[in-house]
Design an enzyme around this catalytic site. Structure first.
Site, short mmCIF file in Angstrom:
data_model
loop_
_atom_site.label_atom_id
_atom_site.label_comp_id
_atom_site.label_asym_id
_atom_site.label_seq_id
_atom_site.Cartn_x
_atom_site.Cartn_y
_atom_site.Cartn_z
N ARG A 1 0.83 -1.21 0.00
CA ARG A 1 0.00 0.00 0.00
C ARG A 1 0.86 1.26 0.00
NH1 ARG A 1 -1.89 -3.75 -0.98
NH2 ARG A 1 -3.72 -4.85 -0.20
N SER B 1 -10.88 -0.52 3.52
CA SER B 1 -10.08 -0.79 4.71
C SER B 1 -9.46 0.52 5.19
CB SER B 1 -8.98 -1.81 4.40
OG SER B 1 -9.56 -3.05 4.02
N GLU C 1 -5.07 4.13 6.11
CA GLU C 1 -4.77 3.95 4.70
C GLU C 1 -5.22 5.14 3.85
OE1 GLU C 1 -5.74 0.73 1.17
OE2 GLU C 1 -5.45 0.02 3.21
#
Length: 394
Positions: free
Chosen positions: A164, A250, A385
């Site tokens: 990520r 998420s 995130e």
């Protein structure tokens, strides 16, 4: 140019103050010209794609917001045998792109089905799911760096893609104009088998849902349909009728910690050793598909490999489950702070949702509460995130 457009209407979390100036690029030329002009805005600039990975504050957003709406998927010449090369404009809806490649019999993106957002944002996060990552098929991007007037081609090797993460997320300011992909062309297999097979299934939950073993190959259309079903069951496919999908997906990344910290967690905490030789049995402890004997053997093999690496002075890194940490810190699905309109998804503890009329401040309060509970319980700080805009991060 339009003024004072509510970013709450353009983000999947449904929060965000008004943009002082919003411009929309529908062609690559538009995107380059509008971005080049935005470099001179004294109040700054922001690139807005699908709005699925943003948490925007409640106050007005100063400067220029560049909304990316470019379209185009083209095959490029010079593909290696058995592959196809594509150039995809940044404004293409990601899941529409995946659907297009699956329909054409091109493998490499099928497990990334259902991820919200646009193609241009995909390399920023190096999106991944169910055993696939964009980095496995991305060959290059066209990138317009801040202050420049023309985009340049950046090979994927220069993007420092990680979990990520990429240099685009940490330091390289600018606009992704297009992405280039190399996918597997399954035309030969289709001619023989009547279906396009994907890469070996590499994720236990997906294998279980498909009814196959890890390493088996199944049709890319079956993978896509199964991934979409799994994501819907978690509220991870956008649906106006489902309030659990008013989220950024998420909200926290799975923490990557030193193996010594991972050892302090209970034995049923899922974990994935990042060094290939540290976990020769690819088993996530606590997995629903692993038997107790499988887990015991995997743990023994992992510990042997870990000890040998430690003797050699090499650190061992382990990825642990953020969802498990949240749940075992006492935060359950559907949890909300008293009086708040922000809540944990009723389907998945990793998603923070807007239950209707929530403010960014309420979502931030909930996120920080979750971080504090997990840190107090396990000494691990969860990292958000989504990109925060107009909000001070701790």
């Amino acid at each position: 140019m339009t003024e004072h457009v509510r970013l709450a209407d353009l983000t999947t979390l449904g929060v965000g103050g008004p943009a002082e100036h919003l411009v929309t690029a529908t062609t690559q030329r538009d995107l380059v010209d509008l971005a080049s002009a935005a470099w001179d805005d004294p109040d700054g600039w922001l690139v807005l794609g699908g709005g699925s990975n943003l948490l925007v504050g409640d106050e007005p957003v100063p400067g220029t917001v560049i909304r990316v709406a470019t379209k185009g998927i083209e095959e490029l010449p010079g593909a290696r045998s058995g592959t196809v090369r594509l150039r995809v404009q940044a404004g293409e809806v990601w899941d529409d792109l995946v659907a297009h490649t699956v329909s054409a019999g091109w493998s490499g993106l099928e497990a990334l089905s259902g991820i919200p957002g646009l193609a241009g944002a995909a390399p920023v996060q190096n999106i991944g799911a169910y055993g696939q990552e964009l980095g496995g098929v991305l060959t290059a991007i066209e990138f317009l760096a801040e202050g420049e007037l023309a985009p340049v081609r950046m090979p994927a090797a220069e993007l420092e893609l990680g979990y990520r993460s990429s240099v685009l997320k940490h330091g390289h300011r600018g606009v992704v104009v297009s992405i280039e992909l190399e996918l597997h062309d399954t035309a030969g297999e289709q001619a023989v088998l009547g279906e396009a097979l994907g890469a070996p299934v590499a994720y236990a939950q997906l294998a279980n849902a498909l009814g196959v073993q890890l390493g088996d190959r199944v049709s890319i259309s079956a993978v896509r349909e199964t991934v979409l079903a799994l994501r819907r069951s978690k509220g991870m496919v956008l649906d106006p009728a489902d309030p659990d999908t008013a989220s950024a997906g998420s909200f926290f990344t799975n923490p990557i910690v030193d193996e010594h910290i991972a050892r302090t967690l209970p034995s049923d905490a899922p974990r994935w050793y990042l060094e290939p030789d540290a976990a020769p049995e690819v088993i996530a402890l606590g997995s629903t598909t692993a038997t107790p004997l499988d887990e015991f053997r995997a743990y023994q093999a992992s510990m042997t490999a870990v000890e040998s690496r430690e003797d050699a002075g090499s650190p061992v890194l382990v990825k642990v489950s953020a969802a498990w940490l949240i749940e075992h810190a006492g935060i359950r699905r559907g949890f909300a702070l008293p009086g708040s309109r922000a809540a944990i998804s009723s389907k998945h503890t990793l998603a923070l949702t807007n239950r209707g009329g929530a403010s960014a401040a309420e979502l931030v309060q909930l996120a920080r509460f979750v971080q504090a509970r997990v840190q107090a319980e396990y000494g691990i700080r969860l990292v958000p995130e989504p990109v925060w805009v107009g909000i001070e991060e701790d």
